[in-house]
Scaffold this motif. Structure first.
Motif, PDB file in Angstrom:
ATOM      1  N   ARG A 172      10.339   1.897  12.121  1.00  0.00           N
ATOM      2  CA  ARG A 172      10.519   0.586  11.515  1.00  0.00           C
ATOM      3  C   ARG A 172      11.572  -0.196  12.275  1.00  0.00           C
ATOM      4  O   ARG A 172      12.641   0.328  12.613  1.00  0.00           O
ATOM      5  N   THR A 191       7.143  -0.829  14.039  1.00  0.00           N
ATOM      6  CA  THR A 191       6.534  -1.204  12.768  1.00  0.00           C
ATOM      7  C   THR A 191       7.473  -2.129  12.002  1.00  0.00           C
ATOM      8  O   THR A 191       8.358  -1.666  11.275  1.00  0.00           O
ATOM      9  N   MET A 193       8.822  -4.118   9.032  1.00  0.00           N
ATOM     10  CA  MET A 193       8.612  -3.820   7.613  1.00  0.00           C
ATOM     11  C   MET A 193       9.826  -4.282   6.827  1.00  0.00           C
ATOM     12  O   MET A 193      10.954  -4.249   7.328  1.00  0.00           O
ATOM     13  N   VAL A 198      11.198   0.864   3.263  1.00  0.00           N
ATOM     14  CA  VAL A 198      11.387   1.922   4.265  1.00  0.00           C
ATOM     15  C   VAL A 198      11.493   3.302   3.628  1.00  0.00           C
ATOM     16  O   VAL A 198      10.879   4.267   4.110  1.00  0.00           O
ATOM     17  N   LEU A 207       5.958   5.971   7.915  1.00  0.00           N
ATOM     18  CA  LEU A 207       6.917   5.846   9.016  1.00  0.00           C
ATOM     19  C   LEU A 207       7.425   7.218   9.418  1.00  0.00           C
ATOM     20  O   LEU A 207       7.539   8.122   8.577  1.00  0.00           O
ATOM     21  N   ALA A 210      13.359   4.994  11.540  1.00  0.00           N
ATOM     22  CA  ALA A 210      13.845   3.610  11.516  1.00  0.00           C
ATOM     23  C   ALA A 210      15.114   3.580  12.353  1.00  0.00           C
ATOM     24  O   ALA A 210      15.439   4.558  13.046  1.00  0.00           O
TER      25      ALA A 210
END
Length: 330
Positions: A172, A191, A193, A198, A207, A210
């Motif tokens: 993310r 990604t 988002m 998350v 996912l 991140a």
């Protein structure tokens, strides 16, 4: 008798008008401040101390109140509200500021700063003042610069030591083309988002990871799902304590001086609290069993960013010189 009654009515009317005017004047000094962070977060503590000190030092002529947790809207909306004077002050990250002041996009370039101290040197000096001047032209008066630490990658699969370790991971990123380009250059599946989605996405496998700083990784509870935190420190993005230009210009010179002085104190407090909070968050996630690893060879990551820098400079004439100035600042 009739004359006395008329005079009395006129006096009441004047008194009522004076009270109404005073009420309006007091209301105009009730500043509303936007903050995305929760109670107890370093930025929140510093902003609330700033608000209290300004009220005290101006003897109530300015009465700021901080609204936390983005209850007054998301950051993009809050930026516009502050620019047009609907909000009076705020703590903004420079990441979303690009649509307002194009030059601020430079802060979204990975590995621009060597470390957090380098960022402080740049923003507290002449280069930072140039950014402040550009923001003021767009309706935001920068009073001081806050810290937001360094962002690193965390994931559910394995430690990241080389760019090859990012290959294929669904990571993310914030909704910014530069962040997407950065992650894709490393071989990850970027990604974009919403931040609030998350945690669940990490737990369900939507996912793999991140990227964020220690306090955000810990306060969001993302460490419960992602057990590997790798110190890539790829993004160091400054933040500002800003006042709406319309609100600023209503202040007397004396009150402007007070507000600016208290903003500088708030910055010093926030930076100190940030260091303490980062260490506390680091210990919490370690105690929970998260594996933290240093990235020994950041040069391998930086080398993959060169095409990104070349594209950025080509699409933003004049930024090449700015990037060189920032990198050379001491």
């Amino acid at each position: 008798m009739k004359t006395k009654t008329i005079r009395r009515q006129a006096l009441f009317a004047l008194t009522g008008a004076s009270l109404l005017a005073a009420s309006i004047s007091v209301q105009a000094d009730n500043w509303r401040g936007w903050n995305i962070h929760p109670d107890g977060y370093p930025n929140t503590v510093a902003l609330e101390a700033f608000a209290e000190a300004v009220k005290e030092q101006t003897e109530g002529r300015v009465n700021p109140r901080v609204y936390n947790n983005a209850v007054l809207g998301d950051q993009s909306d809050a930026i516009e509200q502050t620019r047009n004077g609907a909000l009076d002050f705020a703590n903004f990250n420079m990441g979303p500021m690009g649509p307002i002041v194009k030059e601020t996009n430079v802060f979204s370039l990975p590995f621009l700063f060597t470390d957090v101290d380098h960022m402080h040197t740049v923003m507290d000096g002449e280069i930072g003042q140039r950014f402040a001047d550009a923001l003021e032209e767009k309706g935001l008066v920068v009073l001081s610069w806050f810290d937001s630490g360094a962002r690193s990658i965390y994931n559910t699969k394995h430690p990241i030591n080389t760019p090859e370790d990012v290959q294929g991971l669904k990571i993310r990123v914030m909704n910014n083309d530069l962040y997407v380009e950065m992650m894709e250059a490393l071989g990850g599946n970027a990604t974009p988002m919403a931040y609030g989605e998350v945690y669940q996405s990490l737990t369900t496998g939507v996912l793999d990871g991140a990227e964020n700083n220690y306090p955000s990784f810990e306060s969001s509870n993302h460490y419960e799902a992602a057990e590997y935190y790798s110190l890539t420190e790829h993004l160091i993005i400054p933040e500002c304590l800003c006042v709406a230009k319309a609100s600023w210009e209503k202040l007397s010179e004396e009150d402007q001086e007070i507000v600016r002085e208290e903003a500088m104190k708030a910055s010093a407090m926030q930076r100190e609290l940030w260091v303490e909070s980062s260490e506390e968050s680091r210990q919490i996630i370690l105690d929970h069993g998260v594996e933290i690893n240093e990235v020994e060879d950041k040069a391998a990551f930086q080398a993959l960013m060169e095409p990104m820098y070349e594209n950025f400079i080509a699409n933003n004439p004049g930024t090449g010189e700015l990037i060189e100035e920032i990198r050379a600042a001491q």
